[in-house]
Motif scaffolding. Structure first.
Motif, PDB file in Angstrom:
ATOM      1  N   THR A 114       0.449  -1.125  -0.035  1.00 49.97           N
ATOM      2  CA  THR A 114       0.206   0.090   0.298  1.00 49.97           C
ATOM      3  C   THR A 114       0.936   1.425   0.662  1.00 49.97           C
ATOM      4  O   THR A 114       2.092   1.381  -0.089  1.00 49.97           O
ATOM      5  CB  THR A 114      -0.784  -0.111   1.377  1.00 49.97           C
ATOM      6  OG1 THR A 114       0.097   0.101   2.227  1.00 49.97           O
ATOM      7  CG2 THR A 114      -1.545  -1.028   1.370  1.00 49.97           C
ATOM      8  N   ASP A 115      -0.052   2.678  -0.146  1.00 52.02           N
ATOM      9  CA  ASP A 115       1.033   3.707   0.025  1.00 52.02           C
ATOM     10  C   ASP A 115       1.051   4.281   1.665  1.00 52.02           C
ATOM     11  O   ASP A 115       1.952   4.376   1.813  1.00 52.02           O
ATOM     12  CB  ASP A 115       0.269   4.391  -0.601  1.00 52.02           C
ATOM     13  CG  ASP A 115       0.457   4.701  -2.183  1.00 52.02           C
ATOM     14  OD1 ASP A 115       0.828   4.029  -2.789  1.00 52.02           O
ATOM     15  OD2 ASP A 115      -1.059   5.041  -2.989  1.00 52.02           O
ATOM     16  N   SER A 116      -0.009   4.099   2.335  1.00 52.53           N
ATOM     17  CA  SER A 116       0.044   4.100   3.802  1.00 52.53           C
ATOM     18  C   SER A 116      -0.696   3.166   4.102  1.00 52.53           C
ATOM     19  O   SER A 116      -1.548   2.880   3.513  1.00 52.53           O
ATOM     20  CB  SER A 116       0.802   5.339   4.319  1.00 52.53           C
ATOM     21  OG  SER A 116      -0.964   5.945   3.915  1.00 52.53           O
ATOM     22  N   ARG A 155      -6.423   0.655   7.979  1.00 52.96           N
ATOM     23  CA  ARG A 155      -6.860   1.312   7.668  1.00 52.96           C
ATOM     24  C   ARG A 155      -5.495   1.957   5.739  1.00 52.96           C
ATOM     25  O   ARG A 155      -5.208   2.757   6.247  1.00 52.96           O
ATOM     26  CB  ARG A 155      -6.937   2.791   8.111  1.00 52.96           C
ATOM     27  CG  ARG A 155      -8.345   3.021   9.026  1.00 52.96           C
ATOM     28  CD  ARG A 155      -8.924   4.627   9.734  1.00 52.96           C
ATOM     29  NE  ARG A 155      -8.778   5.594   8.524  1.00 52.96           N
ATOM     30  CZ  ARG A 155      -9.671   5.685   8.574  1.00 52.96           C
ATOM     31  NH1 ARG A 155     -10.760   5.244   8.762  1.00 52.96           N
ATOM     32  NH2 ARG A 155      -9.939   6.796   7.737  1.00 52.96           N
ATOM     33  N   THR A 207      -3.952   2.830   2.473  1.00 52.55           N
ATOM     34  CA  THR A 207      -4.383   3.995   1.281  1.00 52.55           C
ATOM     35  C   THR A 207      -3.971   3.298   0.130  1.00 52.55           C
ATOM     36  O   THR A 207      -2.656   2.972   1.054  1.00 52.55           O
ATOM     37  CB  THR A 207      -3.996   5.217   2.038  1.00 52.55           C
ATOM     38  OG1 THR A 207      -4.683   5.665   2.888  1.00 52.55           O
ATOM     39  CG2 THR A 207      -4.419   6.040   0.524  1.00 52.55           C
ATOM     40  N   ASP A 222      -6.278   7.078  -4.883  1.00 51.02           N
ATOM     41  CA  ASP A 222      -6.794   8.409  -4.113  1.00 51.02           C
ATOM     42  C   ASP A 222      -8.059   7.664  -3.188  1.00 51.02           C
ATOM     43  O   ASP A 222      -8.686   8.189  -1.569  1.00 51.02           O
ATOM     44  CB  ASP A 222      -7.584   8.558  -4.910  1.00 51.02           C
ATOM     45  CG  ASP A 222      -6.813   9.567  -6.362  1.00 51.02           C
ATOM     46  OD1 ASP A 222      -5.483   9.921  -5.426  1.00 51.02           O
ATOM     47  OD2 ASP A 222      -7.161   9.783  -6.847  1.00 51.02           O
ATOM     48  N   THR A 223      -7.832   6.193  -3.095  1.00 49.38           N
ATOM     49  CA  THR A 223      -8.739   5.812  -1.662  1.00 49.38           C
ATOM     50  C   THR A 223      -7.903   4.915  -0.065  1.00 49.38           C
ATOM     51  O   THR A 223      -6.658   4.576  -0.356  1.00 49.38           O
ATOM     52  CB  THR A 223      -9.669   4.387  -2.454  1.00 49.38           C
ATOM     53  OG1 THR A 223      -9.673   5.231  -3.915  1.00 49.38           O
ATOM     54  CG2 THR A 223     -10.649   4.087  -1.704  1.00 49.38           C
ATOM     55  N   THR A 224      -8.856   5.325   0.590  1.00 50.28           N
ATOM     56  CA  THR A 224      -8.326   4.659   1.757  1.00 50.28           C
ATOM     57  C   THR A 224      -9.440   3.669   2.306  1.00 50.28           C
ATOM     58  O   THR A 224     -11.115   3.854   2.225  1.00 50.28           O
ATOM     59  CB  THR A 224      -8.425   5.599   2.947  1.00 50.28           C
ATOM     60  OG1 THR A 224      -7.329   6.642   2.390  1.00 50.28           O
ATOM     61  CG2 THR A 224      -8.150   5.400   4.454  1.00 50.28           C
ATOM     62  N   TYR A 225      -9.107   2.310   2.928  1.00 51.44           N
ATOM     63  CA  TYR A 225     -10.000   1.957   3.157  1.00 51.44           C
ATOM     64  C   TYR A 225      -9.730   0.848   4.757  1.00 51.44           C
ATOM     65  O   TYR A 225      -8.952   1.585   5.196  1.00 51.44           O
ATOM     66  CB  TYR A 225      -9.688   0.060   2.249  1.00 51.44           C
ATOM     67  CG  TYR A 225      -9.824   0.153   0.814  1.00 51.44           C
ATOM     68  CD1 TYR A 225     -10.763  -0.564  -0.293  1.00 51.44           C
ATOM     69  CD2 TYR A 225      -8.415   0.675  -0.012  1.00 51.44           C
ATOM     70  CE1 TYR A 225     -10.942  -0.010  -1.518  1.00 51.44           C
ATOM     71  CE2 TYR A 225      -9.021   1.039  -1.736  1.00 51.44           C
ATOM     72  CZ  TYR A 225     -10.121   0.398  -1.968  1.00 51.44           C
ATOM     73  OH  TYR A 225     -10.096   0.988  -3.168  1.00 51.44           O
TER      74      TYR A 225
END
Lengths: 128, 128
Positions: free
Chosen positions: A62-64, A87, A89, A92-95
């Motif tokens: 993930t990006d973060s 969470r 990211t 553009d989307t955080t899950y």
């Protein structure tokens, strides 16, 4: 028996360091021979070298990723169970993913075992 | 591996039967050689005779006690962890206690092991 404050401190650092992508601070939470089974059902990673590898794998996906407390932390003796949200990211989307961690601790309050319970099919956009 | 539906059914019956003070229905959730450690740190009770004794002791302490789901149930393979509230009533007052249960299940979806995590010092009037 580790004291409650030592256990709480370890859990707090564990979550913050994971969120901050700080492998050294995260590894400082672990006993030398500690292991993680994350998620439950996957092969256990024993010792700091394998734990670092797990940490780097997790962050490469993930990006973060933020670990956020989800309201319940129960400490009994040298064990803790607690709820949290991961969470991640991606773009553009955080899950959001519900997790319950079970940890055991040594005398110094370092993690000796960790089992992370979650169902990857419940991963969903965090919204809000 | 038990299927998810069998595990869900067992947990639902377990909670309802405990709340209804129905020992036979509650015992039907358990494997013959199942054990409970409730709370974590107490001696384990093995088998249906010891489980029935535990059930009766638990219900002798209060006028009634309801187990209510608290929002999170995670099933992975033959294991489940879930949050709940125990809501014991003594006299005119209902109390609330946060609990996380960890259960394992046999092929038929019956409980083989149960560990109940809670901190009795967090018992508080339920309010509302």
């Amino acid at each position: 028996m580790p004291d409650r404050a030592a256990i709480d401190t370890t859990i707090d650092i564990y979550m913050a360091a994971f969120s901050d992508n700080d492998a050294d601070a995260w590894l400082s939470c672990w006993a030398i021979d500690g292991w993680t089974e994350d998620p439950v059902g996957s092969p256990r990673r024993h010792g700091h070298d394998a734990l670092r590898e797990f940490f780097e794998e997790s962050h490469s996906l993930t990006d973060s990723v933020e670990l956020r407390p989800a309201g319940l932390r129960i400490v009994v003796g040298d064990e803790a169970v607690f709820t949290m949200h991961a969470r991640p990211t991606m773009g553009d989307t955080t899950y959001k993913l519900d997790i319950i961690d079970h940890m055991t601790f040594d005398e110094a309050g370092k993690i000796t075992t960790l089992r992370a319970f979650f169902d990857p099919t419940t991963l969903a956009p965090a919204g809000g």
